[in-house]
Design a protein around this motif. Structure first.
Motif, mmCIF file in Angstrom:
data_model
loop_
_atom_site.group_PDB
_atom_site.id
_atom_site.type_symbol
_atom_site.label_atom_id
_atom_site.label_comp_id
_atom_site.label_asym_id
_atom_site.label_seq_id
_atom_site.Cartn_x
_atom_site.Cartn_y
_atom_site.Cartn_z
ATOM 1 N N LEU A 62 -30.915 -17.680 25.965
ATOM 2 C CA LEU A 62 -29.700 -17.220 26.634
ATOM 3 C C LEU A 62 -28.594 -17.027 25.608
ATOM 4 N N VAL A 63 -27.913 -15.899 25.698
ATOM 5 C CA VAL A 63 -26.699 -15.695 24.908
ATOM 6 C C VAL A 63 -25.552 -15.381 25.871
ATOM 7 N N MET A 64 -24.380 -15.840 25.532
ATOM 8 C CA MET A 64 -23.225 -15.689 26.417
ATOM 9 C C MET A 64 -22.309 -14.558 25.975
ATOM 10 N N ASP A 65 -22.820 -13.641 25.145
ATOM 11 C CA ASP A 65 -22.006 -12.512 24.705
ATOM 12 C C ASP A 65 -21.455 -11.765 25.919
ATOM 13 N N GLY A 66 -20.161 -11.512 25.906
ATOM 14 C CA GLY A 66 -19.540 -10.784 27.001
ATOM 15 C C GLY A 66 -19.070 -11.661 28.132
ATOM 16 N N SER A 67 -19.285 -12.972 28.022
ATOM 17 C CA SER A 67 -18.828 -13.859 29.089
ATOM 18 C C SER A 67 -17.308 -14.002 29.037
ATOM 19 N N HIS A 68 -16.722 -14.405 30.161
ATOM 20 C CA HIS A 68 -15.283 -14.576 30.253
ATOM 21 C C HIS A 68 -14.909 -16.047 30.095
ATOM 22 N N THR A 69 -13.795 -16.308 29.457
ATOM 23 C CA THR A 69 -13.266 -17.664 29.349
ATOM 24 C C THR A 69 -11.993 -17.745 30.179
ATOM 25 N N TYR A 70 -11.980 -18.716 31.137
ATOM 26 C CA TYR A 70 -10.870 -18.788 32.075
ATOM 27 C C TYR A 70 -9.912 -19.934 31.755
ATOM 28 N N GLY A 71 -10.353 -20.895 30.935
ATOM 29 C CA GLY A 71 -9.505 -22.056 30.691
ATOM 30 C C GLY A 71 -9.454 -22.980 31.884
ATOM 31 N N ASP A 72 -10.358 -22.774 32.810
ATOM 32 C CA ASP A 72 -10.451 -23.606 34.008
ATOM 33 C C ASP A 72 -11.885 -24.124 34.078
ATOM 34 N N GLU A 73 -12.069 -25.449 34.092
ATOM 35 C CA GLU A 73 -13.411 -26.022 33.996
ATOM 36 C C GLU A 73 -14.329 -25.516 35.112
ATOM 37 N N ARG A 74 -13.792 -25.450 36.310
ATOM 38 C CA ARG A 74 -14.620 -25.016 37.445
ATOM 39 C C ARG A 74 -15.077 -23.572 37.262
ATOM 40 N N ARG A 75 -14.146 -22.718 36.868
ATOM 41 C CA ARG A 75 -14.490 -21.304 36.721
ATOM 42 C C ARG A 75 -15.365 -21.086 35.489
ATOM 43 N N ASP A 76 -15.124 -21.815 34.409
ATOM 44 C CA ASP A 76 -15.958 -21.668 33.218
ATOM 45 C C ASP A 76 -17.387 -22.145 33.491
ATOM 46 N N THR A 77 -17.527 -23.202 34.295
ATOM 47 C CA THR A 77 -18.873 -23.679 34.670
ATOM 48 C C THR A 77 -19.595 -22.633 35.499
ATOM 49 N N ALA A 78 -18.878 -22.049 36.452
ATOM 50 C CA ALA A 78 -19.490 -21.007 37.280
ATOM 51 C C ALA A 78 -19.887 -19.794 36.445
ATOM 52 N N GLU A 79 -19.065 -19.477 35.435
ATOM 53 C CA GLU A 79 -19.372 -18.343 34.561
ATOM 54 C C GLU A 79 -20.704 -18.584 33.832
ATOM 55 N N ARG A 80 -20.872 -19.786 33.293
ATOM 56 C CA ARG A 80 -22.126 -20.084 32.598
ATOM 57 C C ARG A 80 -23.306 -20.043 33.565
ATOM 58 N N GLU A 81 -23.101 -20.566 34.765
ATOM 59 C CA GLU A 81 -24.191 -20.558 35.749
ATOM 60 C C GLU A 81 -24.622 -19.131 36.062
ATOM 61 N N MET A 82 -23.671 -18.211 36.128
ATOM 62 C CA MET A 82 -24.034 -16.808 36.360
ATOM 63 C C MET A 82 -24.948 -16.292 35.262
ATOM 64 N N PHE A 83 -24.626 -16.629 34.035
ATOM 65 C CA PHE A 83 -25.442 -16.171 32.913
ATOM 66 C C PHE A 83 -26.820 -16.837 32.908
ATOM 67 N N VAL A 84 -26.855 -18.124 33.273
ATOM 68 C CA VAL A 84 -28.145 -18.815 33.342
ATOM 69 C C VAL A 84 -29.034 -18.177 34.417
ATOM 70 N N VAL A 85 -28.441 -17.849 35.564
ATOM 71 C CA VAL A 85 -29.206 -17.184 36.625
ATOM 72 C C VAL A 85 -29.742 -15.846 36.132
ATOM 73 N N ALA A 86 -28.919 -15.083 35.439
ATOM 74 C CA ALA A 86 -29.352 -13.785 34.918
ATOM 75 C C ALA A 86 -30.479 -13.955 33.901
ATOM 76 N N ALA A 87 -30.357 -14.972 33.041
ATOM 77 C CA ALA A 87 -31.420 -15.224 32.060
ATOM 78 C C ALA A 87 -32.711 -15.609 32.769
ATOM 79 N N GLY A 88 -32.596 -16.433 33.836
ATOM 80 C CA GLY A 88 -33.794 -16.796 34.606
ATOM 81 C C GLY A 88 -34.446 -15.592 35.258
ATOM 82 N N ALA A 89 -33.624 -14.656 35.742
ATOM 83 C CA ALA A 89 -34.176 -13.425 36.313
ATOM 84 C C ALA A 89 -34.948 -12.641 35.260
ATOM 85 N N GLY A 90 -34.410 -12.622 34.020
ATOM 86 C CA GLY A 90 -35.116 -11.946 32.938
ATOM 87 C C GLY A 90 -36.443 -12.610 32.625
ATOM 88 N N VAL A 91 -36.462 -13.946 32.623
ATOM 89 C CA VAL A 91 -37.716 -14.663 32.358
ATOM 90 C C VAL A 91 -38.733 -14.377 33.467
#
Length: 439
Positions: free
Chosen positions: A343-372
């Motif tokens: 997984l690479v997080m290139d292009g991800s957004h940084t919100y400075g908010d822990e809840r939103r930053d966690t959700a952002e990473r989860e979106m990328f993890v889900v996308a990586a899982g779809a690729g796998v």
């Protein structure tokens, strides 16, 4: 019809047989044909439309709903588009609508194909030998569409006393080039020739071919069944949506592999499928590290094993427990090919908010899982087995160091790839409804 301009050139004749009455259930087709005084000679080939065979064998059924009749004759759906279905039927033939025909039959009824077209052909051939004393070949024909080609043509669905396939492999062409793949579908060529004179609506269900006695002489009794391609050799066994569903069904966790090498091109095609998965913000969060050399695989797995053993000992595990758990990783060590999805997080957004930053990473993890998942399904489509093992996620820094990966690449397990040894056990059925909630 003549295939040559002179008597000395190869030639044959084909003509429709007039005088055939309307066929009814229980009729003896050989006797009906003989009664037309067909003038048959040894070596002739008789081409008989399957409709009259079906009628004689009582294969007319009441069916107000043709679709239900198709369902009853279908073994496997090959492809579906709207109401059109290409299926494998009970006779093993892949064709439209299972061969169920609502034409040339009374309203409210349909015609099914003969139960055993080869047996039907043998019965007609034996009957003509008894009635007329002639040794002829018999081909039972039906109308098929064909992949990649518009239009319909007659093909052989049953045969007796005819060399249905002419295997020219091992010979040479006129220039001395070896023939390695040429097997001529003789029975289908005969069926098509007969269709030119029988016609679809001319009321001429039988034709005769003369001049091709070599396809009758010493013909094996293999029948037209020999022309049906077996599943293992069929590169186009499924339609598009059916192929996707079949690949999903084939996607199994395989833990034992043969020594047969893996085609790197097949893995790259699977990667190409993987990177079509959806991802947030139009990003491409997938990277695949392909370990094609044994040296690279052993180096990684040894380093991971050492890290795992150290972790287990820190957890207070005894040596027997450590050894047992490490053995579970043998599926990776025994595979002839490994892939490490990252997984690479290139292009991800940084919100400075822990809840939103966690959700952002989860979106990328889900996308990586779809690729796998795409990757695993595509491997199954390539007839390769795989096992997705999460080990690399527990020692990411070790994996990055051994494989010389950027710090921004997060390994998401390792995928063992190879040719399955044996057939995986049947998957326990799951009721999809148990996983659905409707609001």
């Amino acid at each position: 019809m003549s295939a040559g301009p002179a008597d000395t050139a190869p030639s044959y004749r084909v003509w429709a047989l007039p005088g055939m009455p309307e066929v009814r259930a229980g009729d003896d087709l050989a006797k009906l044909i003989a009664a037309t005084e067909p003038g048959l000679a040894d070596g002739d080939v008789l081409l008989v439309t399957s409709k009259i065979v079906s009628k004689a064998e009582g294969r007319i059924v009441q069916a107000e709903d043709r679709e239900a009749a198709i369902d009853a004759e279908t073994v496997r759906v090959v492809a579906r588009r709207g109401t059109l279905r290409i299926v494998e039927n009970r006779q093993g033939l892949v064709m439209a609508a299972a061969g169920v025909d609502a034409s040339n039959t009374p309203a409210g009824t349909v015609l099914l194909l003969p139960e055993d077209p080869d047996a039907s052909a043998r019965l007609i051939r034996d009957g003509l030998r008894d009635a007329l004393g002639v040794d002829v070949g018999v081909v039972v024909t039906d109308t098929f569409g064909r992949p990649w080609r518009n239009g319909l043509t007659d093909v052989a669905i049953g045969a007796a006393g005819v060399k249905v396939l002419d295997d020219l492999r091992g010979g040479t062409d006129g220039f001395g080039n070896p023939l390695s793949a040429t097997v001529v579908a003789t029975a289908d060529e005969l069926a098509s020739a007969g269709d030119l004179v029988k016609g679809k609506a001319a009321g001429l269900p039988v034709a005769v071919v003369r001049g091709l006695g070599h396809v009758v002489a010493d013909a094996p009794e293999e029948g037209a069944r020999a022309m049906v391609r077996v599943a293992a050799d069929d590169m186009f066994r499924l339609g598009t949506s059916e192929a996707v569903r079949e690949a999903l069904n084939l996607r199994r966790t395989v833990r034992e592999f043969t020594d047969e090498p893996v085609d790197p091109g097949a893995v790259r095609r699977a990667v190409a499928a993987a990177v079509t998965a959806p991802a947030p913000h139009h990003t491409t969060p997938w990277r695949f590290v392909l370990l094609e050399s044994e040296k690279a695989r052993v180096r990684l797995l040894d380093a991971m094993r050492d890290a795992w053993i150290a972790d287990l000992r820190r957890d207070g595990r005894g040596e027997e427990s450590v050894a047992r758990r490490v053995r579970r990783g043998d599926v990776l060590r025994n595979a002839p090919y490994l892939a490490v999805p990252c997984l690479v997080m290139d292009g991800s957004h940084t919100y400075g908010d822990e809840r939103r930053d966690t959700a952002e990473r989860e979106m990328f993890v889900v996308a990586a899982g779809a690729g796998v998942q795409n990757f695993l399904v595509a491997l199954a489509g390539e007839r390769l087995g795989s096992a997705w093992v999460s080990s690399t996620m527990f020692c990411r820094s070790v994996v990055r160091e051994v494989l010389d990966l950027p710090d921004t690449w997060d390994p998401l397990g390792a995928v063992a790839v190879g040719h399955p040894k044996g057939t995986p056990p049947a998957r326990a059925p799951r009721d999809a409804g148990a996983f659905v909630t409707v609001r």
